[in-house]
Design a protein around this motif. Structure first.
Motif, PDB file in Angstrom:
ATOM      1  N   SER A   1       0.833  -1.213   0.000  1.00 53.89           N
ATOM      2  CA  SER A   1       0.000   0.000   0.000  1.00 53.89           C
ATOM      3  C   SER A   1       0.858   1.250   0.000  1.00 53.89           C
ATOM      4  O   SER A   1       0.522   2.259  -0.624  1.00 53.89           O
ATOM      5  CB  SER A   1      -0.932   0.000   1.213  1.00 53.89           C
ATOM      6  N   ALA A   2       1.986   1.206   0.705  1.00 50.99           N
ATOM      7  CA  ALA A   2       2.906   2.344   0.747  1.00 50.99           C
ATOM      8  C   ALA A   2       3.967   2.253  -0.349  1.00 50.99           C
ATOM      9  O   ALA A   2       4.878   3.076  -0.397  1.00 50.99           O
ATOM     10  CB  ALA A   2       3.587   2.401   2.113  1.00 50.99           C
ATOM     11  N   ARG A   3       3.843   1.241  -1.213  1.00 51.49           N
ATOM     12  CA  ARG A   3       4.795   1.012  -2.308  1.00 51.49           C
ATOM     13  C   ARG A   3       6.212   0.821  -1.782  1.00 51.49           C
ATOM     14  O   ARG A   3       7.177   1.304  -2.370  1.00 51.49           O
ATOM     15  CB  ARG A   3       4.723   2.151  -3.338  1.00 51.49           C
ATOM     16  N   GLU A   4       6.296   0.103  -0.675  1.00 45.81           N
ATOM     17  CA  GLU A   4       7.591  -0.212  -0.073  1.00 45.81           C
ATOM     18  C   GLU A   4       7.813  -1.715  -0.180  1.00 45.81           C
ATOM     19  O   GLU A   4       7.068  -2.504   0.404  1.00 45.81           O
ATOM     20  CB  GLU A   4       7.623   0.218   1.391  1.00 45.81           C
ATOM     21  N   GLU A   5       8.843  -2.091  -0.929  1.00 42.64           N
ATOM     22  CA  GLU A   5       9.114  -3.497  -1.162  1.00 42.64           C
ATOM     23  C   GLU A   5      10.533  -3.827  -0.724  1.00 42.64           C
ATOM     24  O   GLU A   5      11.449  -3.027  -0.915  1.00 42.64           O
ATOM     25  CB  GLU A   5       8.939  -3.837  -2.644  1.00 42.64           C
ATOM     26  N   ASN A   6      10.709  -5.012  -0.120  1.00 41.29           N
ATOM     27  CA  ASN A   6      12.056  -5.445   0.225  1.00 41.29           C
ATOM     28  C   ASN A   6      12.429  -6.655  -0.618  1.00 41.29           C
ATOM     29  O   ASN A   6      11.706  -7.040  -1.541  1.00 41.29           O
ATOM     30  CB  ASN A   6      12.175  -5.717   1.722  1.00 41.29           C
ATOM     31  N   ALA A   7      13.542  -7.286  -0.308  1.00 43.90           N
ATOM     32  CA  ALA A   7      14.071  -8.370  -1.140  1.00 43.90           C
ATOM     33  C   ALA A   7      13.111  -9.545  -1.269  1.00 43.90           C
ATOM     34  O   ALA A   7      13.136 -10.269  -2.270  1.00 43.90           O
ATOM     35  CB  ALA A   7      15.402  -8.852  -0.564  1.00 43.90           C
ATOM     36  N   ALA A   8      12.243  -9.742  -0.278  1.00 40.90           N
ATOM     37  CA  ALA A   8      11.303 -10.860  -0.334  1.00 40.90           C
ATOM     38  C   ALA A   8      10.239 -10.673  -1.401  1.00 40.90           C
ATOM     39  O   ALA A   8       9.535 -11.625  -1.749  1.00 40.90           O
ATOM     40  CB  ALA A   8      10.638 -11.050   1.028  1.00 40.90           C
ATOM     41  N   GLY A   9      10.111  -9.476  -1.934  1.00 41.98           N
ATOM     42  CA  GLY A   9       9.122  -9.242  -2.982  1.00 41.98           C
ATOM     43  C   GLY A   9       9.531  -9.784  -4.335  1.00 41.98           C
ATOM     44  O   GLY A   9       8.684 -10.015  -5.209  1.00 41.98           O
ATOM     45  N   ARG A  10      10.847 -10.003  -4.539  1.00 41.30           N
ATOM     46  CA  ARG A  10      11.337 -10.446  -5.856  1.00 41.30           C
ATOM     47  C   ARG A  10      12.090 -11.772  -5.792  1.00 41.30           C
ATOM     48  O   ARG A  10      12.526 -12.279  -6.818  1.00 41.30           O
ATOM     49  CB  ARG A  10      12.257  -9.371  -6.453  1.00 41.30           C
ATOM     50  N   SER A  11      12.299 -12.324  -4.609  1.00 45.67           N
ATOM     51  CA  SER A  11      12.998 -13.601  -4.455  1.00 45.67           C
ATOM     52  C   SER A  11      12.338 -14.354  -3.303  1.00 45.67           C
ATOM     53  O   SER A  11      11.557 -13.781  -2.540  1.00 45.67           O
ATOM     54  CB  SER A  11      14.486 -13.384  -4.188  1.00 45.67           C
ATOM     55  N   ALA A  12      12.652 -15.642  -3.183  1.00 44.21           N
ATOM     56  CA  ALA A  12      11.936 -16.451  -2.201  1.00 44.21           C
ATOM     57  C   ALA A  12      12.828 -17.574  -1.679  1.00 44.21           C
ATOM     58  O   ALA A  12      13.763 -18.010  -2.346  1.00 44.21           O
ATOM     59  CB  ALA A  12      10.679 -17.041  -2.836  1.00 44.21           C
ATOM     60  N   ASN A  13      12.486 -18.032  -0.467  1.00 42.24           N
ATOM     61  CA  ASN A  13      13.181 -19.173   0.117  1.00 42.24           C
ATOM     62  C   ASN A  13      12.208 -19.913   1.026  1.00 42.24           C
ATOM     63  O   ASN A  13      12.153 -19.671   2.229  1.00 42.24           O
ATOM     64  CB  ASN A  13      14.423 -18.739   0.896  1.00 42.24           C
ATOM     65  N   GLY A  14      11.414 -20.789   0.403  1.00 39.85           N
ATOM     66  CA  GLY A  14      10.440 -21.557   1.170  1.00 39.85           C
ATOM     67  C   GLY A  14      10.841 -23.005   1.286  1.00 39.85           C
ATOM     68  O   GLY A  14      11.972 -23.388   0.987  1.00 39.85           O
ATOM     69  N   THR A  15       9.894 -23.820   1.708  1.00 41.65           N
ATOM     70  CA  THR A  15      10.119 -25.265   1.825  1.00 41.65           C
ATOM     71  C   THR A  15       9.273 -26.033   0.826  1.00 41.65           C
ATOM     72  O   THR A  15       9.236 -27.265   0.854  1.00 41.65           O
ATOM     73  CB  THR A  15       9.754 -25.754   3.235  1.00 41.65           C
TER      74      THR A  15
END
Length: 539
Positions: A184-198
């Motif tokens: 909503s505030a247009r604030e994105e961190n590294a998790a918005g473009r990459s991932a590390n799940g199971t």
């Protein structure tokens, strides 16, 4: 040819001899392994698992991230990252975590990761907290045991946890992604473009509005049914271009085939169609909260705060005509905000609860508007997406015409999903179209808690119109704590009847699931419209 009409809980899968099925399930990449590509009319909004309430985004991420419990393709709850659980007290759940689980980066999954994610969904940008509003605390008892404490009895905690995706703590800390991206505030961190799940698939590459490539995770704890190597997801916003891509072989499957293209695909001997009712209810909502609407020629007051005006809108819309002419018969007219296929909802045979509150009657609409002080109607903006729901733009244009005939002059605000979703997330609207499927819970409580309850930090995250009713809220709280299923259903019915009485929204229909694929591809579709890639086989 049409494969089947999909019913809630049904699984569409060809019968295979037991030995062959087992061989497919356990086969390592090799002779059986296949690439797979698919398309949808919009892009994933983010890879951050805690930053979106968008159903498609959440469904996509369910192939990468996992939860303590999950819904299978029959919408049954089953263990996932937690292999078992018990309830020592009515407000305490103890989860025993699965041992030996690895994240895609090779890190061990432990209770520390669960507690980290609990803290993360309590950060300002997180939109995943709503379904867990009843949770008071989570704590680790040891590396593989987590205790969840609720504010009161919360019998549907397992369903609520099906959207509590688990990220790796160390990976997130190393990338300064300990807080959820704030879309909503247009604030994105590294998790918005990459991932590390199971999950069963890991992200190889991500292109916004372009292809996102996944690959099968060989270290997945579960036994895959799929025989996929790489998976390429391609957003294709143009309906005609999506269909052309399937026909040409550019993609293997679509999870939103345009209704008008069903006959074309059915006549193609190399292709197949699957369709049936989705859980999602499409509806119109009003700004109930502002004393003056943002987009209207009425100054100094809000016409939608008058129930007569809301009822006038309701009775001006001919839902049967919308079903016949816009949806081409492929819709199920809704009289309630909760699909009768959701757990806990009144069944379709309960005509008072699930039937239309008022008949289509334009003359009655005109009288109601005059009684409310608008004999000549008024002007208002209507916010609609043009690439999110089945025929969303056509629906809105038809509704605009119907409202115009009773004097409500609608200014169309028809926008792509990324623009429209930002508008509704920031409450920048006076009158709007939305859809909700009761997900991720697949339970009516999700609709009560997320869409209809008073908007607070812990509820009403999708209550864009900020409708608020104390009687409803009290009933919703009782629903959350009632463990007796018969009593719980009665409370749900009461709550839905309060919303109907207030004409707080205008339900239109349950839209259809319409998927298509090349022959020989088994997709295991379900009424929640989620493509579970770990169940897909390319034969």
């Amino acid at each position: 040819m049409r494969l089947a009409t999909l019913l809630p809980g049904a699984v569409l899968r060809a019968a295979l001899p037991g030995a062959l099925a087992a061989g497919l399930a356990l086969a390592a990449p090799g002779a059986w392994a296949k690439p797979f590509s698919w398309a949808f009319g919009g892009d994933v909004l983010t890879l951050d698992p805690h930053s979106s309430n968008n159903t498609f985004t959440n469904a996509f991420l369910g192939n990468v991230y996992e939860t303590l419990a999950r819904h299978n393709e029959r919408l049954e709850l089953e263990p996932a990252l937690a292999e078992s659980w018990e309830t020592p007290t009515p407000t305490t759940w103890r989860f025993h975590l699965r041992r030996g689980v690895k994240f895609h980066g090779g890190e061990d999954f432990t209770a520390e990761d669960v507690i980290f994610n609990w803290a993360r969904i309590n950060t300002p940008g997180a939109l995943a907290k709503g379904n867990l509003a009843a949770v008071k605390d989570m704590r680790a008892l040891d590396d593989h045991t987590v205790e969840v404490e609720t504010n009161g009895p919360f019998p549907i905690l397992l369903a609520a946890l099906t959207q509590f995706y688990i990220m790796d703590k160390g990976w997130s800390e190393a990338r300064n992604a300990t807080a959820a991206s704030n879309l909503s505030a247009r604030e994105e961190n590294a998790a918005g473009r990459s991932a590390n799940g199971t999950g069963p698939f890991r992200v190889v590459s991500r292109t916004v509005d372009g292809p996102t490539v996944l690959e099968a995770f060989p270290g997945w704890w579960d036994k895959p049914v799929h025989n996929l190597t790489t998976v390429t997801f391609q957003p294709i916003r143009s309906a005609a271009t999506r269909t052309a891509a399937l026909i040409s072989g550019s993609v293997d499957a679509l999870v939103d085939l345009p209704i008008q293209d069903i006959p074309r695909i059915e006549s193609n001997s190399a292709l197949q169609v699957v369709q049936g009712p989705e859980l999602r209810t499409i509806y119109l909502g009003f700004d109930h909260a502002r004393d003056e609407l943002l987009y209207s020629d009425v100054k100094g007051k809000n016409p939608f705060q008058d129930v007569r005006v809301r009822r006038a809108v309701y009775q001006a819309i001919d839902v049967e005509t919308l079903k016949r002419t816009v949806m081409r018969g492929n819709a199920w007219v809704a009289g309630s905000m909760a699909s009768p296929f959701l757990a806990g909802a009144p069944p379709s045979t309960d005509t008072e609860a699930q039937g239309r509150s008022f008949p289509y009657d334009p003359e009655a609409s005109k009288r109601l508007l005059a009684e409310a002080g608008y004999p000549n109607g008024f002007t208002v903006g209507l916010s609609c997406p043009n690439d999110r729901y089945v025929y969303d733009e056509r629906l809105c244009l038809s509704i605009i015409g119907m409202l115009g005939r009773v004097g409500i002059k609608v200014q169309p605000q028809i926008e792509p999903t990324n623009v429209w979703s930002r508008r509704v997330n920031t409450l920048d609207t006076s009158f709007f179209m939305l859809g909700h499927a009761g997900l991720p819970l697949a339970d009516t409580y999700s609709t009560l808690q997320e869409v209809l309850a008073t908007r607070t930090e812990r509820s009403g995250g999708l209550n864009v119109g900020r409708w608020s009713n104390a009687e409803f809220d009290a009933l919703a709280r009782q629903v959350a704590q009632e463990g007796d299923e018969t009593k719980r259903r009665a409370l749900i019915r009461q709550a839905l009847m309060v919303e109907k009485r207030e004409v707080a929204h205008v339900p239109l229909h349950q839209q259809p699931i319409v998927w298509a694929a090349k022959k020989g591809i088994e997709l295991a579709p379900a009424p929640d419209n989620r493509l579970r890639l770990w169940l897909v086989r390319v034969n």
